[in-house]
Design a protein around this motif. Structure first.
Motif, mmCIF file in Angstrom:
data_model
loop_
_atom_site.group_PDB
_atom_site.id
_atom_site.type_symbol
_atom_site.label_atom_id
_atom_site.label_comp_id
_atom_site.label_asym_id
_atom_site.label_seq_id
_atom_site.Cartn_x
_atom_site.Cartn_y
_atom_site.Cartn_z
ATOM 1 N N HIS A 98 -14.603 -7.726 -4.710
ATOM 2 C CA HIS A 98 -15.135 -8.837 -4.124
ATOM 3 C C HIS A 98 -14.088 -9.919 -4.183
ATOM 4 O O HIS A 98 -14.153 -10.479 -5.579
ATOM 5 C CB HIS A 98 -16.702 -8.738 -3.952
ATOM 6 N N TYR A 99 -14.061 -11.097 -3.336
ATOM 7 C CA TYR A 99 -13.230 -12.511 -4.090
ATOM 8 C C TYR A 99 -14.944 -13.357 -3.950
ATOM 9 O O TYR A 99 -14.195 -14.336 -5.263
ATOM 10 C CB TYR A 99 -12.451 -13.210 -2.601
ATOM 11 N N THR A 100 -15.701 -13.144 -3.712
ATOM 12 C CA THR A 100 -16.828 -14.275 -4.307
ATOM 13 C C THR A 100 -18.212 -13.846 -4.270
ATOM 14 O O THR A 100 -17.599 -12.472 -3.928
ATOM 15 C CB THR A 100 -16.984 -15.665 -2.548
ATOM 16 N N GLN A 101 -18.273 -13.960 -5.276
ATOM 17 C CA GLN A 101 -19.897 -13.592 -5.711
ATOM 18 C C GLN A 101 -21.587 -13.368 -4.254
ATOM 19 O O GLN A 101 -21.425 -14.059 -4.116
ATOM 20 C CB GLN A 101 -20.400 -14.077 -6.859
ATOM 21 N N PRO A 102 -21.099 -11.573 -4.300
ATOM 22 C CA PRO A 102 -22.505 -11.369 -3.151
ATOM 23 C C PRO A 102 -23.512 -11.243 -4.469
ATOM 24 O O PRO A 102 -23.223 -11.152 -5.463
ATOM 25 C CB PRO A 102 -21.878 -10.555 -2.504
ATOM 26 N N SER A 124 -7.706 -13.157 -8.259
ATOM 27 C CA SER A 124 -8.730 -13.328 -7.707
ATOM 28 C C SER A 124 -10.503 -12.807 -7.159
ATOM 29 O O SER A 124 -11.097 -13.586 -7.734
ATOM 30 C CB SER A 124 -8.503 -14.375 -6.365
ATOM 31 N N VAL A 126 -12.983 -11.137 -8.074
ATOM 32 C CA VAL A 126 -14.248 -11.607 -9.520
ATOM 33 C C VAL A 126 -15.813 -10.661 -9.582
ATOM 34 O O VAL A 126 -16.063 -10.447 -10.615
ATOM 35 C CB VAL A 126 -15.184 -13.387 -8.757
ATOM 36 N N GLU A 233 -12.932 -6.595 1.220
ATOM 37 C CA GLU A 233 -13.771 -7.820 1.922
ATOM 38 C C GLU A 233 -13.143 -7.384 3.252
ATOM 39 O O GLU A 233 -13.889 -7.765 4.477
ATOM 40 C CB GLU A 233 -13.882 -9.160 1.657
#
Ligand code: GLY
Length: 353
Positions: A98-102, A124, A126, A233
Protein backbone atom coordinates in the motif's frame (compact mmCIF):
# COMPACT_ATOMS: atom_id res chain seq x y z
CA UNK A 1 -35.36 -38.94 -9.31
CA UNK A 2 -32.85 -40.59 -11.65
CA UNK A 3 -29.87 -38.51 -12.77
CA UNK A 4 -29.87 -37.31 -16.38
CA UNK A 5 -27.18 -39.32 -18.14
CA UNK A 6 -26.85 -37.25 -21.33
CA UNK A 7 -25.71 -33.75 -20.64
CA UNK A 8 -24.84 -30.82 -22.89
CA UNK A 9 -22.62 -28.14 -21.39
CA UNK A 10 -22.94 -24.88 -23.31
CA UNK A 11 -19.59 -23.14 -22.99
CA UNK A 12 -16.10 -24.64 -23.11
CA UNK A 13 -14.14 -22.34 -20.82
CA UNK A 14 -12.70 -23.21 -17.44
CA UNK A 15 -16.13 -23.55 -15.80
CA UNK A 16 -17.66 -25.62 -18.61
CA UNK A 17 -14.65 -27.95 -18.79
CA UNK A 18 -14.31 -28.38 -15.02
CA UNK A 19 -18.02 -29.16 -14.67
CA UNK A 20 -18.04 -31.54 -17.64
CA UNK A 21 -15.11 -33.47 -16.18
CA UNK A 22 -16.78 -33.78 -12.78
CA UNK A 23 -19.96 -35.12 -14.37
CA UNK A 24 -18.07 -37.47 -16.66
CA UNK A 25 -16.25 -38.91 -13.64
CA UNK A 26 -19.67 -39.62 -12.10
CA UNK A 27 -20.72 -41.52 -15.22
CA UNK A 28 -22.51 -38.95 -17.39
CA UNK A 29 -22.19 -38.74 -21.17
CA UNK A 30 -21.13 -35.17 -21.70
CA UNK A 31 -20.93 -32.98 -24.79
CA UNK A 32 -19.46 -29.48 -24.61
CA UNK A 33 -20.59 -26.94 -27.19
CA UNK A 34 -18.00 -24.20 -27.44
CA UNK A 35 -18.39 -21.20 -29.68
CA UNK A 36 -14.69 -20.23 -29.61
CA UNK A 37 -12.31 -21.91 -27.16
CA UNK A 38 -9.65 -19.21 -27.57
CA UNK A 39 -12.08 -16.45 -26.55
CA UNK A 40 -12.76 -18.02 -23.12
CA UNK A 41 -12.03 -15.62 -20.26
CA UNK A 42 -9.88 -18.32 -18.67
CA UNK A 43 -7.20 -17.75 -21.32
CA UNK A 44 -7.10 -14.03 -20.57
CA UNK A 45 -6.97 -14.28 -16.77
CA UNK A 46 -3.93 -13.96 -14.54
CA UNK A 47 -4.74 -17.11 -12.57
CA UNK A 48 -4.68 -15.54 -9.12
CA UNK A 49 -6.29 -17.60 -6.36
CA UNK A 50 -6.92 -14.57 -4.24
CA UNK A 51 -10.04 -14.51 -2.05
CA UNK A 52 -8.15 -12.54 0.59
CA UNK A 53 -6.15 -10.21 -1.66
CA UNK A 54 -9.30 -9.42 -3.65
CA UNK A 55 -10.85 -8.39 -0.29
CA UNK A 56 -14.10 -10.21 -0.92
CA UNK A 57 -16.37 -8.81 1.74
CA UNK A 58 -19.75 -10.49 1.12
CA UNK A 59 -19.84 -13.45 3.52
CA UNK A 60 -21.49 -15.97 1.20
CA UNK A 61 -19.04 -15.16 -1.60
CA UNK A 62 -16.05 -15.32 0.70
CA UNK A 63 -17.21 -18.74 1.95
CA UNK A 64 -17.52 -19.97 -1.64
CA UNK A 65 -14.09 -18.61 -2.61
CA UNK A 66 -12.35 -19.99 0.48
CA UNK A 67 -13.96 -23.39 -0.07
CA UNK A 68 -12.66 -23.38 -3.65
CA UNK A 69 -9.15 -22.28 -2.62
CA UNK A 70 -9.15 -25.18 -0.17
CA UNK A 71 -10.07 -27.64 -2.94
CA UNK A 72 -7.40 -26.36 -5.33
CA UNK A 73 -4.35 -28.53 -4.56
CA UNK A 74 -6.21 -31.85 -4.67
CA UNK A 75 -8.38 -30.79 -7.60
CA UNK A 76 -5.37 -29.72 -9.70
CA UNK A 77 -3.63 -32.96 -8.81
CA UNK A 78 -6.69 -34.90 -9.99
CA UNK A 79 -6.86 -33.01 -13.31
CA UNK A 80 -3.09 -33.35 -13.86
CA UNK A 81 -3.14 -37.05 -13.13
CA UNK A 82 -5.88 -37.59 -15.73
CA UNK A 83 -4.35 -35.29 -18.34
CA UNK A 84 -0.62 -35.63 -17.70
CA UNK A 85 -0.40 -31.85 -18.23
CA UNK A 86 1.05 -29.61 -15.50
CA UNK A 87 -1.25 -26.72 -14.57
CA UNK A 88 1.35 -24.58 -12.81
CA UNK A 89 -0.36 -24.43 -9.40
CA UNK A 90 1.83 -22.41 -7.02
CA UNK A 91 0.83 -21.46 -3.51
CA UNK A 92 3.29 -18.59 -3.57
CA UNK A 93 1.31 -16.25 -1.31
CA UNK A 94 0.14 -12.78 -2.27
CA UNK A 95 1.66 -9.57 -0.96
CA UNK A 96 -0.58 -6.49 -1.10
CA UNK A 97 1.61 -3.37 -0.81
CA UNK A 98 0.00 0.00 0.00
CA UNK A 99 1.04 3.59 -0.73
CA UNK A 100 -1.23 4.91 2.02
CA UNK A 101 -1.92 3.36 5.37
CA UNK A 102 -5.35 1.69 5.47
CA UNK A 103 -7.03 0.21 8.54
CA UNK A 104 -4.69 -2.50 9.73
CA UNK A 105 -5.43 -6.09 10.61
CA UNK A 106 -3.41 -9.07 11.74
CA UNK A 107 -1.88 -9.53 8.29
CA UNK A 108 -0.46 -6.00 8.14
CA UNK A 109 3.30 -5.72 7.58
CA UNK A 110 4.92 -2.43 8.51
CA UNK A 111 7.28 -0.70 6.05
CA UNK A 112 10.57 -2.29 7.16
CA UNK A 113 9.03 -5.76 7.16
CA UNK A 114 7.40 -5.52 3.74
CA UNK A 115 10.54 -4.10 2.11
CA UNK A 116 12.55 -6.94 3.72
CA UNK A 117 10.05 -9.52 2.46
CA UNK A 118 10.12 -8.08 -1.08
CA UNK A 119 13.10 -6.05 -2.18
CA UNK A 120 12.64 -3.75 -5.16
CA UNK A 121 9.25 -2.35 -4.16
CA UNK A 122 8.62 1.36 -4.69
CA UNK A 123 10.08 3.44 -1.85
CA UNK A 124 6.63 5.01 -1.45
CA UNK A 125 5.18 1.76 -0.11
CA UNK A 126 4.29 2.29 3.57
CA UNK A 127 3.34 -1.29 4.39
CA UNK A 128 0.98 -3.98 3.22
CA UNK A 129 -0.87 -7.19 3.81
CA UNK A 130 0.52 -10.68 3.44
CA UNK A 131 -1.81 -13.52 2.47
CA UNK A 132 0.24 -16.73 2.51
CA UNK A 133 -2.70 -19.02 1.67
CA UNK A 134 -3.52 -17.16 -1.55
CA UNK A 135 -1.58 -18.13 -4.65
CA UNK A 136 -1.90 -18.75 -8.36
CA UNK A 137 -2.32 -21.29 -11.10
CA UNK A 138 -1.05 -20.83 -14.64
CA UNK A 139 -4.52 -20.35 -16.13
CA UNK A 140 -3.51 -21.16 -19.71
CA UNK A 141 -1.76 -24.33 -18.59
CA UNK A 142 -4.82 -25.15 -16.50
CA UNK A 143 -7.06 -24.83 -19.55
CA UNK A 144 -4.71 -27.10 -21.52
CA UNK A 145 -4.78 -29.58 -18.64
CA UNK A 146 -8.58 -29.47 -18.37
CA UNK A 147 -8.98 -29.86 -22.11
CA UNK A 148 -6.65 -32.87 -22.22
CA UNK A 149 -8.35 -34.41 -19.19
CA UNK A 150 -11.73 -34.00 -20.85
CA UNK A 151 -10.42 -35.74 -23.96
CA UNK A 152 -8.86 -38.59 -21.96
CA UNK A 153 -12.18 -39.13 -20.21
CA UNK A 154 -14.21 -39.17 -23.41
CA UNK A 155 -15.99 -35.83 -23.11
CA UNK A 156 -17.22 -34.81 -26.56
CA UNK A 157 -15.80 -31.29 -27.07
CA UNK A 158 -17.23 -29.50 -30.12
CA UNK A 159 -15.32 -26.29 -30.76
CA UNK A 160 -16.70 -23.71 -33.21
CA UNK A 161 -20.31 -24.67 -32.53
CA UNK A 162 -22.47 -21.68 -31.65
CA UNK A 163 -25.76 -22.15 -29.85
CA UNK A 164 -28.22 -19.77 -31.50
CA UNK A 165 -31.40 -20.39 -29.48
CA UNK A 166 -32.44 -22.45 -26.49
CA UNK A 167 -35.88 -23.85 -27.22
CA UNK A 168 -38.28 -24.80 -24.46
CA UNK A 169 -41.78 -26.05 -23.94
CA UNK A 170 -43.15 -24.66 -20.70
CA UNK A 171 -40.54 -25.45 -18.01
CA UNK A 172 -38.42 -27.89 -20.05
CA UNK A 173 -35.67 -27.24 -22.56
CA UNK A 174 -36.54 -29.26 -25.64
CA UNK A 175 -33.49 -28.67 -27.85
CA UNK A 176 -30.74 -26.27 -28.87
CA UNK A 177 -30.63 -24.67 -32.25
CA UNK A 178 -26.93 -24.47 -33.14
CA UNK A 179 -24.73 -23.49 -36.08
CA UNK A 180 -24.48 -27.25 -36.77
CA UNK A 181 -28.20 -28.04 -36.53
CA UNK A 182 -30.47 -28.98 -33.63
CA UNK A 183 -29.04 -30.85 -30.63
CA UNK A 184 -30.70 -32.23 -27.53
CA UNK A 185 -29.89 -33.96 -24.25
CA UNK A 186 -31.63 -34.83 -21.01
CA UNK A 187 -29.98 -31.98 -19.14
CA UNK A 188 -28.22 -28.72 -20.07
CA UNK A 189 -25.69 -26.57 -18.24
CA UNK A 190 -25.17 -22.94 -19.19
CA UNK A 191 -21.51 -21.95 -18.70
CA UNK A 192 -21.18 -19.23 -21.32
CA UNK A 193 -19.62 -16.53 -19.13
CA UNK A 194 -19.78 -13.01 -20.56
CA UNK A 195 -21.85 -14.27 -23.52
CA UNK A 196 -24.69 -15.66 -21.36
CA UNK A 197 -27.13 -12.88 -22.17
CA UNK A 198 -27.07 -13.88 -25.83
CA UNK A 199 -28.96 -17.04 -24.85
CA UNK A 200 -31.03 -16.21 -21.77
CA UNK A 201 -32.30 -13.01 -20.16
CA UNK A 202 -29.72 -13.25 -17.40
CA UNK A 203 -27.90 -10.50 -15.50
CA UNK A 204 -24.40 -11.00 -16.93
CA UNK A 205 -22.51 -8.37 -18.93
CA UNK A 206 -18.95 -8.24 -20.26
CA UNK A 207 -16.34 -6.26 -18.31
CA UNK A 208 -13.21 -5.95 -20.43
CA UNK A 209 -9.77 -6.46 -18.94
CA UNK A 210 -6.56 -5.60 -20.76
CA UNK A 211 -3.41 -7.45 -19.73
CA UNK A 212 0.22 -7.79 -20.71
CA UNK A 213 3.23 -9.86 -19.85
CA UNK A 214 6.95 -9.20 -19.59
CA UNK A 215 9.67 -11.80 -19.85
CA UNK A 216 12.67 -12.22 -17.59
CA UNK A 217 15.74 -13.21 -19.67
CA UNK A 218 16.61 -16.95 -19.23
CA UNK A 219 19.99 -16.17 -17.59
CA UNK A 220 18.09 -14.59 -14.67
CA UNK A 221 15.62 -17.46 -14.15
CA UNK A 222 17.60 -18.86 -11.20
CA UNK A 223 17.05 -15.54 -9.41
CA UNK A 224 13.61 -14.39 -10.52
CA UNK A 225 12.99 -10.89 -9.13
CA UNK A 226 9.57 -11.93 -7.79
CA UNK A 227 8.59 -15.15 -6.02
CA UNK A 228 5.14 -14.03 -4.88
CA UNK A 229 2.21 -12.20 -6.42
CA UNK A 230 2.04 -8.44 -5.82
CA UNK A 231 -1.54 -7.20 -5.50
CA UNK A 232 -1.16 -3.43 -5.49
CA UNK A 233 -3.72 -0.68 -5.08
CA UNK A 234 -3.85 -0.08 -8.85
CA UNK A 235 -2.27 -3.16 -10.41
CA UNK A 236 -1.43 -6.81 -9.88
CA UNK A 237 1.83 -8.44 -10.90
CA UNK A 238 1.95 -12.22 -11.18
CA UNK A 239 5.34 -13.90 -11.64
CA UNK A 240 5.28 -17.27 -13.38
CA UNK A 241 7.85 -19.98 -12.80
CA UNK A 242 8.71 -19.93 -16.53
CA UNK A 243 10.08 -16.38 -16.31
CA UNK A 244 7.00 -14.54 -17.54
CA UNK A 245 5.49 -11.76 -15.44
CA UNK A 246 1.77 -11.16 -15.99
CA UNK A 247 0.40 -7.68 -15.33
CA UNK A 248 -3.27 -6.78 -15.06
CA UNK A 249 -5.77 -5.51 -15.50
CA UNK A 250 -8.00 -2.74 -16.73
CA UNK A 251 -11.72 -2.90 -15.95
CA UNK A 252 -13.79 -1.34 -18.73
CA UNK A 253 -17.49 -1.17 -19.53
CA UNK A 254 -17.13 -1.19 -23.31
CA UNK A 255 -19.18 -4.24 -24.23
CA UNK A 256 -17.29 -6.68 -26.44
CA UNK A 257 -14.98 -4.02 -27.95
CA UNK A 258 -11.81 -5.96 -28.80
CA UNK A 259 -8.10 -5.06 -28.81
CA UNK A 260 -5.59 -3.48 -26.49
CA UNK A 261 -5.52 0.30 -26.48
CA UNK A 262 -2.49 2.51 -25.99
CA UNK A 263 -4.19 4.04 -22.97
CA UNK A 264 -4.87 0.62 -21.45
CA UNK A 265 -1.32 -0.62 -21.96
CA UNK A 266 0.13 2.67 -20.72
CA UNK A 267 -2.02 2.50 -17.58
CA UNK A 268 -0.80 -1.03 -16.85
CA UNK A 269 2.86 -0.24 -17.46
CA UNK A 270 2.79 2.99 -15.43
CA UNK A 271 1.16 1.35 -12.44
CA UNK A 272 3.37 -1.76 -12.60
CA UNK A 273 6.67 0.11 -12.90
CA UNK A 274 5.61 2.52 -10.16
CA UNK A 275 5.00 -0.40 -7.79
CA UNK A 276 8.01 -2.46 -8.86
CA UNK A 277 10.50 -0.25 -10.73
CA UNK A 278 12.79 -3.16 -11.74
CA UNK A 279 10.16 -4.12 -14.33
CA UNK A 280 11.01 -1.14 -16.53
CA UNK A 281 14.01 -2.90 -18.09
CA UNK A 282 12.18 -6.10 -19.03
CA UNK A 283 10.97 -6.72 -22.59
CA UNK A 284 7.25 -6.86 -23.29
CA UNK A 285 6.29 -10.41 -24.20
CA UNK A 286 2.60 -10.15 -25.09
CA UNK A 287 -0.48 -7.99 -24.75
CA UNK A 288 -4.07 -9.33 -24.73
CA UNK A 289 -7.57 -8.70 -23.50
CA UNK A 290 -10.58 -10.65 -22.30
CA UNK A 291 -14.13 -10.23 -21.06
CA UNK A 292 -15.08 -10.97 -17.45
CA UNK A 293 -18.68 -12.09 -16.92
CA UNK A 294 -19.93 -9.43 -14.50
CA UNK A 295 -23.17 -9.59 -12.49
CA UNK A 296 -24.75 -6.60 -10.69
CA UNK A 297 -23.59 -7.80 -7.24
CA UNK A 298 -20.36 -9.43 -8.53
CA UNK A 299 -21.45 -12.88 -7.29
CA UNK A 300 -21.79 -15.76 -9.74
CA UNK A 301 -25.12 -17.24 -10.83
CA UNK A 302 -25.11 -20.90 -9.89
CA UNK A 303 -27.66 -23.67 -9.61
CA UNK A 304 -31.20 -24.16 -10.77
CA UNK A 305 -32.87 -22.04 -13.45
CA UNK A 306 -36.41 -21.33 -14.62
CA UNK A 307 -36.19 -24.64 -16.52
CA UNK A 308 -36.15 -27.97 -14.72
CA UNK A 309 -33.46 -29.44 -17.01
CA UNK A 310 -31.14 -26.41 -17.23
CA UNK A 311 -28.54 -25.58 -14.58
CA UNK A 312 -26.66 -22.27 -14.44
CA UNK A 313 -22.91 -21.89 -13.92
CA UNK A 314 -22.01 -18.39 -15.05
CA UNK A 315 -21.22 -14.82 -13.94
CA UNK A 316 -17.95 -15.59 -12.13
CA UNK A 317 -16.67 -12.07 -12.83
CA UNK A 318 -13.11 -11.72 -11.40
CA UNK A 319 -12.97 -15.17 -9.85
CA UNK A 320 -13.64 -17.81 -12.52
CA UNK A 321 -10.28 -19.52 -12.18
CA UNK A 322 -10.50 -19.57 -8.39
CA UNK A 323 -14.09 -20.81 -8.38
CA UNK A 324 -13.72 -23.60 -10.96
CA UNK A 325 -13.27 -26.50 -8.49
CA UNK A 326 -16.15 -25.57 -6.19
CA UNK A 327 -18.43 -24.70 -9.12
CA UNK A 328 -17.75 -28.05 -10.77
CA UNK A 329 -18.42 -29.92 -7.53
CA UNK A 330 -21.59 -28.05 -6.57
CA UNK A 331 -23.08 -28.12 -10.07
CA UNK A 332 -22.33 -31.85 -10.43
CA UNK A 333 -24.06 -32.39 -7.07
CA UNK A 334 -27.13 -30.51 -8.32
CA UNK A 335 -27.28 -32.28 -11.68
CA UNK A 336 -26.23 -35.79 -10.68
CA UNK A 337 -27.36 -36.14 -7.06
CA UNK A 338 -30.11 -33.46 -6.96
CA UNK A 339 -28.29 -32.04 -3.92
CA UNK A 340 -28.26 -28.28 -3.46
CA UNK A 341 -25.48 -27.19 -1.12
CA UNK A 342 -26.13 -24.29 1.27
CA UNK A 343 -23.30 -22.40 -0.46
CA UNK A 344 -25.57 -22.04 -3.49
CA UNK A 345 -28.36 -20.19 -1.68
CA UNK A 346 -26.90 -16.73 -2.26
CA UNK A 347 -25.92 -17.51 -5.87
CA UNK A 348 -29.42 -18.10 -7.23
CA UNK A 349 -30.54 -16.34 -10.44
CA UNK A 350 -33.75 -15.40 -8.61
CA UNK A 351 -31.99 -12.82 -6.48
CA UNK A 352 -32.29 -10.36 -9.38
CA UNK A 353 -36.08 -10.71 -9.57
N1 GLY B 1 -9.09 -11.64 -11.10
C1 GLY B 1 -8.48 -10.47 -11.54
C2 GLY B 1 -9.18 -9.75 -12.59
O1 GLY B 1 -10.28 -10.08 -12.97
O2 GLY B 1 -8.62 -8.81 -13.09
Amino acid sequence: MQAAKEIIVIGGGVIGLATAIELRLLGAEVTILCQDFQAAAGHAAAGMLAPQAEQISIGSMLDLCLASRELYPSWVQKIESISGVDAGYWQCGILAPHYTQPEQNAQWLAAPTIHRQQSGLSESIVGGYWYPADGQVNNRALLRSLFSASQSLGVNFLDGVAVKTIHHSQERITHLETSEGNMSAQHYILATGAWSQQLLPIEVVPRKGQMLSLSVPPEQWDHLPLQQVLFGEEIYIVPRQDGKIVIGATSENVGFTPQNTSQGVQQLLNAATRLFPLLQDLPIHETWWGFRPATPDELPILGTSAYENLTLATGHYRNGILLAPITAKLIADVVWHQQVDDLLAAMSWERFG
